[in-house]
Design a protein around this motif. Sequence first.
Motif, PDB file in Angstrom:
ATOM      1  N   PHE A   1       0.840  -1.201   0.000  1.00 38.70           N
ATOM      2  CA  PHE A   1       0.000   0.000   0.000  1.00 38.70           C
ATOM      3  C   PHE A   1       0.874   1.251   0.000  1.00 38.70           C
ATOM      4  N   ASP A   2       0.565   2.169  -0.883  1.00 34.16           N
ATOM      5  CA  ASP A   2       1.326   3.409  -1.035  1.00 34.16           C
ATOM      6  C   ASP A   2       1.044   4.351   0.136  1.00 34.16           C
ATOM      7  N   ILE A   3       2.109   4.897   0.747  1.00 33.23           N
ATOM      8  CA  ILE A   3       1.922   5.743   1.928  1.00 33.23           C
ATOM      9  C   ILE A   3       1.205   7.044   1.610  1.00 33.23           C
ATOM     10  N   ASN A   4       1.285   7.475   0.364  1.00 41.03           N
ATOM     11  CA  ASN A   4       0.631   8.724  -0.028  1.00 41.03           C
ATOM     12  C   ASN A   4      -0.803   8.505  -0.486  1.00 41.03           C
ATOM     13  N   LYS A   5      -1.038   7.426  -1.240  1.00 44.55           N
ATOM     14  CA  LYS A   5      -2.350   7.197  -1.841  1.00 44.55           C
ATOM     15  C   LYS A   5      -3.268   6.322  -0.992  1.00 44.55           C
TER      16      LYS A   5
ATOM     17  N   VAL B   1      -2.244   1.439   4.954  1.00 40.64           N
ATOM     18  CA  VAL B   1      -0.925   1.346   5.583  1.00 40.64           C
ATOM     19  C   VAL B   1      -1.081   1.234   7.099  1.00 40.64           C
ATOM     20  N   LYS B   2      -1.912   2.103   7.673  1.00 38.27           N
ATOM     21  CA  LYS B   2      -2.064   2.138   9.129  1.00 38.27           C
ATOM     22  C   LYS B   2      -2.695   0.857   9.668  1.00 38.27           C
ATOM     23  N   ARG B   3      -3.533   0.216   8.857  1.00 32.92           N
ATOM     24  CA  ARG B   3      -4.134  -1.053   9.296  1.00 32.92           C
ATOM     25  C   ARG B   3      -3.091  -2.161   9.394  1.00 32.92           C
ATOM     26  N   ASN B   4      -2.032  -2.038   8.618  1.00 28.63           N
ATOM     27  CA  ASN B   4      -1.029  -3.102   8.539  1.00 28.63           C
ATOM     28  C   ASN B   4       0.243  -2.795   9.312  1.00 28.63           C
ATOM     29  N   ILE B   5       0.221  -1.708  10.081  1.00 28.55           N
ATOM     30  CA  ILE B   5       1.444  -1.276  10.751  1.00 28.55           C
ATOM     31  C   ILE B   5       1.169  -1.018  12.228  1.00 28.55           C
TER      32      ILE B   5
ATOM     33  N   ILE C   1     -10.795   0.844  18.372  1.00 26.63           N
ATOM     34  CA  ILE C   1     -10.397   1.637  17.205  1.00 26.63           C
ATOM     35  C   ILE C   1     -10.093   0.717  16.021  1.00 26.63           C
ATOM     36  N   HIS C   2      -9.421  -0.398  16.303  1.00 27.38           N
ATOM     37  CA  HIS C   2      -9.040  -1.327  15.242  1.00 27.38           C
ATOM     38  C   HIS C   2     -10.153  -2.301  14.872  1.00 27.38           C
ATOM     39  N   GLY C   3     -11.239  -2.286  15.631  1.00 24.30           N
ATOM     40  CA  GLY C   3     -12.335  -3.208  15.335  1.00 24.30           C
ATOM     41  C   GLY C   3     -11.953  -4.661  15.512  1.00 24.30           C
ATOM     42  N   ILE C   4     -11.196  -4.947  16.560  1.00 18.25           N
ATOM     43  CA  ILE C   4     -10.708  -6.305  16.785  1.00 18.25           C
ATOM     44  C   ILE C   4     -11.855  -7.226  17.194  1.00 18.25           C
ATOM     45  N   HIS C   5     -11.930  -8.380  16.532  1.00 20.83           N
ATOM     46  CA  HIS C   5     -12.944  -9.385  16.842  1.00 20.83           C
ATOM     47  C   HIS C   5     -12.564 -10.109  18.140  1.00 20.83           C
ATOM     48  N   GLU C   6     -13.509 -10.256  19.040  1.00 13.65           N
ATOM     49  CA  GLU C   6     -13.265 -10.883  20.343  1.00 13.65           C
ATOM     50  C   GLU C   6     -12.057 -10.236  21.039  1.00 13.65           C
ATOM     51  N   PRO C   7     -12.173  -8.961  21.389  1.00 16.17           N
ATOM     52  CA  PRO C   7     -11.027  -8.220  21.933  1.00 16.17           C
ATOM     53  C   PRO C   7     -10.516  -8.738  23.273  1.00 16.17           C
TER      54      PRO C   7
ATOM     55  N   GLY D   1       2.867   0.951  25.617  1.00 14.56           N
ATOM     56  CA  GLY D   1       3.000   1.434  24.242  1.00 14.56           C
ATOM     57  C   GLY D   1       3.256   0.307  23.269  1.00 14.56           C
ATOM     58  N   LEU D   2       4.100  -0.639  23.664  1.00 19.00           N
ATOM     59  CA  LEU D   2       4.385  -1.788  22.810  1.00 19.00           C
ATOM     60  C   LEU D   2       3.150  -2.675  22.664  1.00 19.00           C
ATOM     61  N   ALA D   3       2.421  -2.860  23.761  1.00 15.34           N
ATOM     62  CA  ALA D   3       1.185  -3.657  23.710  1.00 15.34           C
ATOM     63  C   ALA D   3       0.180  -3.036  22.747  1.00 15.34           C
ATOM     64  N   GLN D   4       0.048  -1.721  22.788  1.00 15.11           N
ATOM     65  CA  GLN D   4      -0.873  -1.039  21.870  1.00 15.11           C
ATOM     66  C   GLN D   4      -0.426  -1.207  20.422  1.00 15.11           C
ATOM     67  N   ALA D   5       0.891  -1.201  20.209  1.00 19.24           N
ATOM     68  CA  ALA D   5       1.414  -1.302  18.839  1.00 19.24           C
ATOM     69  C   ALA D   5       1.167  -2.674  18.227  1.00 19.24           C
ATOM     70  N   ILE D   6       1.204  -3.735  19.046  1.00 13.03           N
ATOM     71  CA  ILE D   6       1.062  -5.082  18.501  1.00 13.03           C
ATOM     72  C   ILE D   6      -0.353  -5.630  18.632  1.00 13.03           C
ATOM     73  N   LEU D   7      -1.244  -4.883  19.287  1.00 13.26           N
ATOM     74  CA  LEU D   7      -2.570  -5.397  19.638  1.00 13.26           C
ATOM     75  C   LEU D   7      -3.360  -5.896  18.432  1.00 13.26           C
ATOM     76  N   HIS D   8      -3.317  -5.165  17.317  1.00 10.04           N
ATOM     77  CA  HIS D   8      -4.108  -5.547  16.142  1.00 10.04           C
ATOM     78  C   HIS D   8      -3.359  -6.518  15.227  1.00 10.04           C
ATOM     79  N   ASN D   9      -2.262  -7.087  15.766  1.00 13.84           N
ATOM     80  CA  ASN D   9      -1.486  -8.115  15.062  1.00 13.84           C
ATOM     81  C   ASN D   9      -1.054  -7.659  13.675  1.00 13.84           C
ATOM     82  N   PRO D  10      -0.369  -6.501  13.591  1.00 14.75           N
ATOM     83  CA  PRO D  10       0.037  -5.975  12.283  1.00 14.75           C
ATOM     84  C   PRO D  10       1.182  -6.781  11.683  1.00 14.75           C
ATOM     85  N   GLN D  11       1.305  -6.714  10.363  1.00  6.58           N
ATOM     86  CA  GLN D  11       2.393  -7.403   9.671  1.00  6.58           C
ATOM     87  C   GLN D  11       3.719  -6.670   9.837  1.00  6.58           C
ATOM     88  N   VAL D  12       3.646  -5.351  10.042  1.00  6.00           N
ATOM     89  CA  VAL D  12       4.844  -4.517  10.146  1.00  6.00           C
ATOM     90  C   VAL D  12       4.829  -3.768  11.479  1.00  6.00           C
TER      91      VAL D  12
END
Length: 239
Positions: A63-67, A72-76, A101-107, A140-151
Amino acid sequence: MSIQVHALTKVYGQQKAVDGISFHAGTGVLGFLGPNGAGKSTTMKMLTCFIPQTSGTASVCGFDINKQPLDVKRNIGYLPESNPLYTDMYVKESLAFIAGIHGIHEPAGRIAEVIEQTGLGPEQHKKIRQLSKGYRQRVGLAQAILHNPQVLILDEPTSGLDPNQLIGIRQLITDLGKTKTIILSTHIMQEVEAVCQRVIIVNSGKIVADDTLAGLRESNNGNSLENIFIGLTNNLSGN
């Protein structure tokens, strides 16, 4: 490759904070190093769509960071150096808010899993403002990995951690790097040697090294990473 960067540039007035850098990153942990003011945080902010680039292109998971910034944010997952947190929230409450915010199923199940991963169990019912700096970093790290991003893009993720906490978080980063693409920015050379397979060193907005740890040592007469870093950045930066 999960991250593709081509001729990425950011100009502030007359200063080129990032000067036409190009690199790629796939699964594993990439150390992103440089002296203060070298352009590391600016690059990470462009990759996470917090600020726009002046020129050049970059993509995250295709996904292009500009377009396509929302894709991008969903995957990071991003842990900035400043680690902004809602300090009046309880730890578990803050993670539930991010999950919403991320709409996580079974949070609930995912939150429990991340609390276990980041060692937040003993502190999960405290307000964030009651936590030590080290435990705030864990939130902060827990929030970053919570939605199981690829990056994952982590800017000084072990700041404020004691030696015992360091071991746990480094192991977590190593484990995550087996299946995810991680860009790790730090000034701690031992940390890079412990968790990174590859290193990029930037100075004055430009890439001055991009190689495996073994390759860097081989091309620099077997010197330590610290000495290689100083040799590549000291003369140009004037530090």
